[in-house]
Design a protein around this motif. Structure first.
Motif, PDB file in Angstrom:
ATOM      1  N   PRO A   1      21.896 -25.789  13.213  1.00 60.80           N
ATOM      2  CA  PRO A   1      22.797 -24.656  13.061  1.00 60.80           C
ATOM      3  C   PRO A   1      24.204 -25.008  12.583  1.00 60.80           C
ATOM      4  O   PRO A   1      24.922 -24.136  12.089  1.00 60.80           O
ATOM      5  CB  PRO A   1      22.852 -24.045  14.469  1.00 60.80           C
ATOM      6  N   LEU A   2      24.603 -26.289  12.702  1.00 60.93           N
ATOM      7  CA  LEU A   2      25.964 -26.648  12.315  1.00 60.93           C
ATOM      8  C   LEU A   2      26.014 -28.015  11.657  1.00 60.93           C
ATOM      9  O   LEU A   2      25.525 -29.004  12.220  1.00 60.93           O
ATOM     10  CB  LEU A   2      26.888 -26.648  13.548  1.00 60.93           C
ATOM     11  N   VAL A   3      26.607 -28.051  10.463  1.00 62.12           N
ATOM     12  CA  VAL A   3      26.943 -29.301   9.795  1.00 62.12           C
ATOM     13  C   VAL A   3      28.438 -29.222   9.540  1.00 62.12           C
ATOM     14  O   VAL A   3      28.902 -28.398   8.755  1.00 62.12           O
ATOM     15  CB  VAL A   3      26.170 -29.484   8.469  1.00 62.12           C
TER      16      VAL A   3
ATOM     17  N   GLY B   1      16.664 -45.804  19.082  1.00 61.38           N
ATOM     18  CA  GLY B   1      16.248 -46.486  17.862  1.00 61.38           C
ATOM     19  C   GLY B   1      15.126 -45.806  17.107  1.00 61.38           C
ATOM     20  O   GLY B   1      14.784 -46.203  16.001  1.00 61.38           O
ATOM     21  N   ALA B   2      14.539 -44.764  17.696  1.00 61.23           N
ATOM     22  CA  ALA B   2      13.445 -44.050  17.030  1.00 61.23           C
ATOM     23  C   ALA B   2      13.963 -43.329  15.790  1.00 61.23           C
ATOM     24  O   ALA B   2      15.077 -42.821  15.761  1.00 61.23           O
ATOM     25  CB  ALA B   2      12.804 -43.048  17.991  1.00 61.23           C
ATOM     26  N   ARG B   3      13.121 -43.282  14.766  1.00 65.07           N
ATOM     27  CA  ARG B   3      13.430 -42.558  13.525  1.00 65.07           C
ATOM     28  C   ARG B   3      12.706 -41.227  13.588  1.00 65.07           C
ATOM     29  O   ARG B   3      11.481 -41.181  13.691  1.00 65.07           O
ATOM     30  CB  ARG B   3      12.950 -43.365  12.327  1.00 65.07           C
ATOM     31  N   THR B   4      13.468 -40.127  13.522  1.00 62.86           N
ATOM     32  CA  THR B   4      12.895 -38.795  13.651  1.00 62.86           C
ATOM     33  C   THR B   4      13.279 -37.955  12.439  1.00 62.86           C
ATOM     34  O   THR B   4      14.428 -37.990  11.995  1.00 62.86           O
ATOM     35  CB  THR B   4      13.416 -38.105  14.930  1.00 62.86           C
ATOM     36  N   LEU B   5      12.306 -37.210  11.909  1.00 67.90           N
ATOM     37  CA  LEU B   5      12.568 -36.297  10.796  1.00 67.90           C
ATOM     38  C   LEU B   5      12.809 -34.907  11.376  1.00 67.90           C
ATOM     39  O   LEU B   5      11.941 -34.344  12.040  1.00 67.90           O
ATOM     40  CB  LEU B   5      11.382 -36.278   9.829  1.00 67.90           C
ATOM     41  N   VAL B   6      13.994 -34.367  11.109  1.00 64.49           N
ATOM     42  CA  VAL B   6      14.394 -33.073  11.639  1.00 64.49           C
ATOM     43  C   VAL B   6      14.417 -32.074  10.490  1.00 64.49           C
ATOM     44  O   VAL B   6      15.184 -32.260   9.538  1.00 64.49           O
ATOM     45  CB  VAL B   6      15.791 -33.152  12.296  1.00 64.49           C
ATOM     46  N   PRO B   7      13.590 -31.024  10.537  1.00 62.44           N
ATOM     47  CA  PRO B   7      13.613 -30.023   9.457  1.00 62.44           C
ATOM     48  C   PRO B   7      15.031 -29.482   9.252  1.00 62.44           C
ATOM     49  O   PRO B   7      15.695 -29.069  10.204  1.00 62.44           O
ATOM     50  CB  PRO B   7      12.664 -28.933   9.963  1.00 62.44           C
ATOM     51  N   PHE B   8      15.501 -29.528   8.013  1.00 64.35           N
ATOM     52  CA  PHE B   8      16.874 -29.128   7.701  1.00 64.35           C
ATOM     53  C   PHE B   8      16.900 -27.624   7.420  1.00 64.35           C
ATOM     54  O   PHE B   8      17.079 -27.184   6.286  1.00 64.35           O
ATOM     55  CB  PHE B   8      17.379 -29.926   6.503  1.00 64.35           C
ATOM     56  N   VAL B   9      16.703 -26.855   8.494  1.00 66.12           N
ATOM     57  CA  VAL B   9      16.737 -25.394   8.410  1.00 66.12           C
ATOM     58  C   VAL B   9      17.750 -24.894   9.434  1.00 66.12           C
ATOM     59  O   VAL B   9      17.990 -25.547  10.463  1.00 66.12           O
ATOM     60  CB  VAL B   9      15.342 -24.766   8.661  1.00 66.12           C
ATOM     61  N   ALA B  10      18.333 -23.728   9.184  1.00 67.32           N
ATOM     62  CA  ALA B  10      19.411 -23.209  10.025  1.00 67.32           C
ATOM     63  C   ALA B  10      18.997 -23.033  11.483  1.00 67.32           C
ATOM     64  O   ALA B  10      19.825 -23.188  12.385  1.00 67.32           O
ATOM     65  CB  ALA B  10      19.917 -21.889   9.459  1.00 67.32           C
ATOM     66  N   GLU B  11      17.740 -22.727  11.746  1.00 71.03           N
ATOM     67  CA  GLU B  11      17.290 -22.535  13.125  1.00 71.03           C
ATOM     68  C   GLU B  11      17.326 -23.834  13.928  1.00 71.03           C
ATOM     69  O   GLU B  11      17.510 -23.815  15.137  1.00 71.03           O
ATOM     70  CB  GLU B  11      15.865 -21.959  13.159  1.00 71.03           C
ATOM     71  N   ILE B  12      17.143 -24.963  13.265  1.00 74.92           N
ATOM     72  CA  ILE B  12      17.105 -26.245  13.956  1.00 74.92           C
ATOM     73  C   ILE B  12      18.404 -27.030  13.755  1.00 74.92           C
ATOM     74  O   ILE B  12      18.818 -27.791  14.625  1.00 74.92           O
ATOM     75  CB  ILE B  12      15.876 -27.072  13.512  1.00 74.92           C
TER      76      ILE B  12
ATOM     77  N   ASP C   1      19.390 -27.981  17.252  1.00 74.40           N
ATOM     78  CA  ASP C   1      18.748 -27.243  18.336  1.00 74.40           C
ATOM     79  C   ASP C   1      17.240 -27.492  18.201  1.00 74.40           C
ATOM     80  O   ASP C   1      16.492 -26.628  17.744  1.00 74.40           O
ATOM     81  CB  ASP C   1      19.076 -25.755  18.234  1.00 74.40           C
ATOM     82  N   PRO C   2      16.810 -28.707  18.571  1.00 82.16           N
ATOM     83  CA  PRO C   2      15.416 -29.088  18.319  1.00 82.16           C
ATOM     84  C   PRO C   2      14.448 -28.429  19.290  1.00 82.16           C
ATOM     85  O   PRO C   2      14.749 -28.300  20.473  1.00 82.16           O
ATOM     86  CB  PRO C   2      15.429 -30.597  18.525  1.00 82.16           C
ATOM     87  N   PRO C   3      13.285 -28.019  18.798  1.00 83.96           N
ATOM     88  CA  PRO C   3      12.259 -27.539  19.725  1.00 83.96           C
ATOM     89  C   PRO C   3      11.798 -28.712  20.593  1.00 83.96           C
ATOM     90  O   PRO C   3      11.847 -29.869  20.166  1.00 83.96           O
ATOM     91  CB  PRO C   3      11.140 -27.045  18.806  1.00 83.96           C
ATOM     92  N   HIS C   4      11.369 -28.398  21.818  1.00 87.14           N
ATOM     93  CA  HIS C   4      10.927 -29.453  22.725  1.00 87.14           C
ATOM     94  C   HIS C   4       9.792 -30.262  22.085  1.00 87.14           C
ATOM     95  O   HIS C   4       8.862 -29.698  21.526  1.00 87.14           O
ATOM     96  CB  HIS C   4      10.457 -28.866  24.061  1.00 87.14           C
ATOM     97  N   GLY C   5       9.926 -31.572  22.154  1.00 90.24           N
ATOM     98  CA  GLY C   5       8.905 -32.457  21.609  1.00 90.24           C
ATOM     99  C   GLY C   5       9.253 -33.023  20.246  1.00 90.24           C
ATOM    100  O   GLY C   5       8.613 -33.957  19.793  1.00 90.24           O
ATOM    101  N   LEU C   6      10.281 -32.477  19.584  1.00 93.05           N
ATOM    102  CA  LEU C   6      10.650 -32.996  18.262  1.00 93.05           C
ATOM    103  C   LEU C   6      11.260 -34.391  18.372  1.00 93.05           C
ATOM    104  O   LEU C   6      10.953 -35.267  17.593  1.00 93.05           O
ATOM    105  CB  LEU C   6      11.621 -32.038  17.554  1.00 93.05           C
ATOM    106  N   LEU C   7      12.115 -34.572  19.355  1.00 90.25           N
ATOM    107  CA  LEU C   7      12.789 -35.857  19.515  1.00 90.25           C
ATOM    108  C   LEU C   7      11.937 -36.816  20.326  1.00 90.25           C
ATOM    109  O   LEU C   7      11.261 -36.408  21.281  1.00 90.25           O
ATOM    110  CB  LEU C   7      14.138 -35.653  20.202  1.00 90.25           C
ATOM    111  N   ALA C   8      11.991 -38.074  19.962  1.00 85.27           N
ATOM    112  CA  ALA C   8      11.233 -39.100  20.696  1.00 85.27           C
ATOM    113  C   ALA C   8      11.743 -39.215  22.133  1.00 85.27           C
ATOM    114  O   ALA C   8      10.993 -39.576  23.030  1.00 85.27           O
ATOM    115  CB  ALA C   8      11.344 -40.446  19.991  1.00 85.27           C
ATOM    116  N   ALA C   9      13.001 -38.890  22.358  1.00 88.67           N
ATOM    117  CA  ALA C   9      13.590 -38.989  23.683  1.00 88.67           C
ATOM    118  C   ALA C   9      13.153 -37.877  24.619  1.00 88.67           C
ATOM    119  O   ALA C   9      13.391 -37.932  25.817  1.00 88.67           O
ATOM    120  CB  ALA C   9      15.114 -39.001  23.575  1.00 88.67           C
TER     121      ALA C   9
END
Length: 169
Positions: A146-148, A133-144, A158-166
């Motif tokens: 990689p696929l839409v 249920g956490a709301r997380t802002l993920v930078p919309f860049v190709a490194e993070i 491909d989130p860096p460790h610590g980006l996600l609340a989980a």
């Protein structure tokens, strides 16, 4: 397909000019004199742009069908639309196409769902609603991100460790 390019705001002046809440990255092109814009509700348009101008970061427009302030005030809240063709262009999508798509990490683990996109000054971010249920802002860049894959109905991050609340501390 019709997309919203602006919402009509308050009347400005006595000659029918209105302030626009812009929702396009090309306001000069979308609101060029002569442009005819369908509206929602449809009975308020279409509207033909006579004049548009940008002042201090805000856009204003005057329409041929709106002769005075009273008519301009009646337009408040009207959505201005454009009709666009569905284009097949790699790495091109509209925000409404992403909302609701499942998000997984590069290992295939489901991490949440796209709730929207926010356009921040530095870059766009995906608004991710995580499984907890956490709301997380993920930078919309190709490194993070990689696929839409809109046709395949998924987004891979491909989130860096610590980006996600989980992520574990």
């Amino acid at each position: 397909m019709e997309l919203v390019v602006a919402r009509v705001g308050a009347a400005h002046g006595l000659q029918g000019m209105v302030r626009l809440e812009v929702r396009t990255d090309d306001p000069a092109g979308r609101f060029a004199p002569g442009a005819v814009l369908p509206t929602d509700p449809a009975d308020r348009g279409p509207l033909t742009v006579v004049q548009s101008t940008e002042r201090s970061g805000s856009w204003y427009a005057r329409f041929a069908e709106v002769p005075d302030r009273t008519a301009a005030e009646a337009l408040r809240g009207t959505l201005l639309l454009v009709t666009v063709e569905d284009e097949v262009e790699e790495d091109a999508w509209y925000p409404h196409e992403l909302v609701g798509l499942p998000v997984e990490d590069t290992t295939g683990r489901h991490v949440g769902t796209v709730a929207g996109i926010e356009h921040l000054p530095a870059q766009d971010v995906l608004v991710l609603t995580e499984e907890n249920g956490a709301r997380t802002l993920v930078p919309f860049v190709a490194e993070i991100v990689p696929l839409v894959d809109v046709p395949g109905r998924r987004v891979v991050i491909d989130p860096p460790h610590g980006l996600l609340a989980a992520d574990e501390a």
